[in-house]
Design an enzyme around this catalytic site. Sequence first.
Site, PDB file in Angstrom:
ATOM      1  N   ASP A 158      -1.534   5.370  -8.326  1.00 25.10           N
ATOM      2  CA  ASP A 158      -0.207   5.265  -7.720  1.00 25.10           C
ATOM      3  C   ASP A 158       0.854   5.192  -8.822  1.00 25.10           C
ATOM      4  OD1 ASP A 158       1.611   5.051  -5.684  1.00 25.10           O
ATOM      5  OD2 ASP A 158       0.678   3.314  -4.740  1.00 25.10           O
ATOM      6  N   ASP A 219       4.263   7.373   2.826  1.00 23.97           N
ATOM      7  CA  ASP A 219       3.083   6.744   3.431  1.00 23.97           C
ATOM      8  C   ASP A 219       3.039   6.937   4.947  1.00 23.97           C
ATOM      9  OD1 ASP A 219       2.829   5.763   0.893  1.00 23.97           O
ATOM     10  OD2 ASP A 219       2.948   3.647   1.460  1.00 23.97           O
TER      11      ASP A 219
HETATM   12  C1  GLA Z   1       1.950   2.967  -2.015  1.00 25.88           C
HETATM   13  C2  GLA Z   1       0.956   4.052  -1.600  1.00 25.88           C
HETATM   14  C3  GLA Z   1       0.123   3.565  -0.437  1.00 25.88           C
HETATM   15  C4  GLA Z   1      -0.612   2.296  -0.842  1.00 25.88           C
HETATM   16  C5  GLA Z   1       0.394   1.249  -1.297  1.00 25.88           C
HETATM   17  C6  GLA Z   1      -0.287   0.021  -1.873  1.00 25.88           C
HETATM   18  O1  GLA Z   1       2.898   2.728  -1.021  1.00 25.88           O
HETATM   19  O2  GLA Z   1       1.618   5.235  -1.269  1.00 25.88           O
HETATM   20  O3  GLA Z   1      -0.813   4.557  -0.047  1.00 25.88           O
HETATM   21  O4  GLA Z   1      -1.517   2.588  -1.865  1.00 25.88           O
HETATM   22  O5  GLA Z   1       1.264   1.772  -2.301  1.00 25.88           O
HETATM   23  O6  GLA Z   1       0.593  -0.928  -2.330  1.00 25.88           O
END
Ligand code: GLA
Length: 438
Positions: A158, A219
């Site tokens: 990430d 997300d």
């Molecule tokens: C980001 C990612 C998610 C998840 C969160 C975890 O938002 O896009 O898929 O991994 O972080 O904190």
Amino acid sequence: MGPIAVTQLLALISLTVALDNGLLKTPPMGWMAWERFRCDIDCSDDPENCISETLFRDMADRLAEDGWKELGYEYVIIDDCWMSRLRDEQGKLQPEPSRFPGGIGKLARYIHDRGLKLGIYADMGTHTCMGFPGTTLDKIELDAQTFASWGVDYLKFDSCYSNPLEQMLGYPLMSKALNATGRPIAYSCSWPVYVGGLPPAVNYSLLGEICHLWRNYYDIQDSWDSLQGIVEWFSNNQDDLQPASGPGRWNDPDMLIIGNFGLSVDQARSQMALWAIMAAPLIMSNDLRNLGNIERAILQNKVAIAINQDPLGIQGRRLLQEKSRIEVYWRPLSHSASALVFLSRRTDMPYLYHTSLAKLNYDAGNYEAYDVFTGSTVRGLNATSEFTLSINPSGVVMWYVYPEKDAVMILNLSEQPARVKKLTKTLLFHQQSIRGQP
Ligand code: GLA
């Protein structure tokens, strides 16, 4: 940044060894904690659902025992919130001991013993999105080695709390560092999300060389609205996104939320169908211990899975957006076959949609279509024959279409169940040959 710095940066990036470990020739399949279990670290009040080794062992048991593994769902992926707030004395990442008392290596063995693979989460930046230790540039090699030493098979990297320059350096460096461990590790990059998801800010050819898959967009949340927003963005930008995808390099519209709280049965079928068309990773985030039979059947639909896993690995496209709010999606498949999804974005009642294959750009000829969710077959379909489909609001009709002349090869023309079985077998044969299974 001056011109010299930019040139040096580009040189550094081009020196990066391409991540060519032969993994993910078809989109990855498995389970990931985030959408369903988030950052629940309250193991005293919520021992069954908190982010702990118990949760991942439970999910591994379900994948191994409830027929998922055989269908290809093989990765068990830890997301954020697994770490201790501090690195150890040698600077290594470590799991929070109260929630992962056996450590990640032991959990990896548990998962491997069940014929599954383990994924883990880290963040290119000072902190993970939920504030746990990040992987700054100086820690990339160490973290890659730590993951490999634990037996990790997949890394979701990430990018909260970093800037575009660090991302530009960090993502290729992690690719190189994973390669250097000698362990085949699938590499999922969230880089595009942090720079807007589209060219020119995103260089999809570079991504295809260094990552196996990447998150392009925001997300997913547990709702039809969120899902529609994602599909809309991917379709609106398909000219940029579709060519980026192929064997070993996949766009990732995020997790399957089927089996949770936000989707109706029709919407769940829509997600399965659209993710199959988009050649998207089939990574569920749900509670496999408590899954309704209908949702389980949707997620375990062999033909939908086989379409998703088609060895040609060509991502599909939205073909049409009708004024009636019916949309048609299409994906070319191996053996002159193809998949069609008719999606209703309506909110009233089942809609009768009239069309023909010729209107959907099919060549002249005779075809058959297998309806993926009802199991019925439409025969004697000439490209110009008009047909009518009834599509539920926020639902789909999904067809596997093949030239009639190939029907004998594709279908055993005896009674229905055997035919369905044979079709599934044929499709799965491709999937298995890709996965190197007998
Ligand atoms: C980001 C990612 C998610 C998840 C969160 C975890 O938002 O896009 O898929 O991994 O972080 O904190």
